[in-house]
Design an enzyme around this catalytic site. Structure first.
Site, short mmCIF file in Angstrom:
data_model
loop_
_atom_site.label_atom_id
_atom_site.label_comp_id
_atom_site.label_asym_id
_atom_site.label_seq_id
_atom_site.Cartn_x
_atom_site.Cartn_y
_atom_site.Cartn_z
N ASN A 91 0.80 -1.23 0.00
CA ASN A 91 0.00 0.00 0.00
C ASN A 91 0.84 1.28 0.00
OD1 ASN A 91 -2.32 1.90 0.93
ND2 ASN A 91 -0.90 1.93 2.67
N ASN A 95 2.09 10.18 -4.43
CA ASN A 95 2.12 10.89 -5.70
C ASN A 95 3.14 12.02 -5.57
OD1 ASN A 95 1.60 12.19 -8.08
ND2 ASN A 95 -0.64 12.09 -7.88
N SER A 142 -3.68 3.04 -8.28
CA SER A 142 -4.26 4.38 -8.40
C SER A 142 -4.94 4.52 -9.75
CB SER A 142 -3.19 5.46 -8.27
OG SER A 142 -3.73 6.71 -8.64
N GLN A 149 -2.43 11.96 -15.15
CA GLN A 149 -2.76 13.14 -14.35
C GLN A 149 -1.95 14.34 -14.80
OE1 GLN A 149 -1.64 13.67 -10.00
NE2 GLN A 149 -3.81 13.19 -9.78
N TYR A 155 5.19 8.20 -10.61
CA TYR A 155 4.04 7.61 -9.91
C TYR A 155 3.13 6.88 -10.90
CZ TYR A 155 -0.11 7.74 -6.78
OH TYR A 155 -1.20 7.43 -6.00
N GLU A 187 -10.09 9.19 -5.25
CA GLU A 187 -10.05 10.39 -4.41
C GLU A 187 -10.44 10.00 -2.98
OE1 GLU A 187 -8.98 13.17 -5.86
OE2 GLU A 187 -9.08 12.38 -7.90
N THR A 190 -7.02 11.45 2.97
CA THR A 190 -5.99 10.85 3.84
C THR A 190 -4.96 11.94 4.15
OG1 THR A 190 -4.54 10.26 2.00
CG2 THR A 190 -6.19 8.61 2.62
#
Ligand code: NAP
Length: 260
Positions: A91, A95, A142, A149, A155, A187, A190
């Site tokens: 996990n 980014n 992701s 993005q 990433y 989204e 966190t």
């Protein structure tokens, strides 16, 4: 539904905060042992203490996962303490904004170390133990791997590779009955997300514009919702599910953007 996780030893990388923390808490709430591997000992201890106070079982292992020896240590210490590994949740990641133009070859390689290499390294070192328990792996990916993005090549490359490795490992591990799946958030509020949004010129406006585009209920996904799917995949109640990439994202990645 009894998930059958009683006594199962599950390593959760980055399990001290955010999505990993929610996964570690749920593993323990289901009767498993959460092994939290993360680089900040204080953060690890805080989450471990919270879990233990709530009646669960958890331990922390301090590890900077971009370092190969630390990945080895996580597996060795888990086996030394518990004698087995039933599950690995890859996990930890961030980014880190290493773009095509803004980055450079060294930063790109470092981003792969931070976001990808430890997924392989931990799976590699855990493998003999996962084979003997017929355990399983859940990776956290992701949406960036599917949508792009901008300004985050390292990433995006890492998360794309994680999707590919999910299928690759699922095939390689068929003979051992070791399942491999990936959960994709889009989204999720966190500590990492909060830091990222606060780095933008107008965080409030940006957050409102993002949540307005999340098809299901126009809200962020919670860490607990990611944890629910992850822990279900870890459990024997998902015993014939392998090689799957599951989007827990309120439809953000795939649904029609023209819907109101
Ligand atoms: P987070 O709030 O930053 O929590 C991640 C935890 O992992 C932190 O404790 C962090 O430590 C630790 N960690 C990160 N890299 C590490 C390393 N190299 N070695 C050891 N520990 C490390 O992050 P999150 O938002 O929960 O994200 C978890 C995963 O979900 C990541 O793989 C991320 O890419 C993915 N994801 C999240 C979102 C989202 O919206 N939040 C969306 C898509 C994908 P530090 O605090 O010291 O950094």
């Amino acid at each position: 539904m009894d998930l059958g996780l009683q006594g199962k030893v599950i390593i959760v990388t980055g399990g001290a905060k955010g999505i990993g923390e929610a996964i570690a808490r749920l593993v323990a709430a289901e009767g498993g042992v959460a092994v939290i591997a993360g680089r900040n000992e204080e953060d690890n201890n805080k989450t471990v203490n919270d879990i233990v106070k709530a009646g669960g079982k958890a331990v922390g292992i301090k590890a900077e996962l971009s370092v190969v020896e630390d990945c080895q240590k996580v597996i060795a210490e888990t086996v030394a303490q518990f004698g087995k590994i039933d599950g690995l949740v890859n996990n930890a990641g961030a980014n880190d904004g290493v773009g095509l133009e803004s980055g450079n070859p060294e930063k790109f390689m470092q981003s792969l170390q931070n976001n990808l290499s430890h997924y392989y390294n931990l799976a590699h070192y855990a493998l003999p133990y996962l084979k003997s328990t017929r355990g399983n792996i859940v990776n956290i990916g992701s949406k960036v791997a599917t949508t792009g993005q901008g300004n985050t090549s390292g990433y995006a490359a890492s998360k794309g590779a994680i999707n590919a490795l999910t299928r690759e490992w699922a095939v390689e591990l068929l003979p051992h009955s070791v399942r491999v799946n990936t959960v994709i958030p889009a989204e999720v509020w966190t500590p990492l997300y909060e830091t990222w949004i606060n780095s933008l010129p107008d965080p409030k406006e940006k957050l409102a514009s993002i949540t307005a585009k999340i098809p299901f209920e126009k809200r962020m996904t919670t860490s607990e919702e990611i944890a629910d799917t992850t822990v279900f995949l870890l459990s024997p109640r998902s015993s014939h599910t392998t090689g799957q990439i599951l989007y827990v994202d309120g439809g953000y990645t795939h649904l029609d953007r023209s819907i109101s």
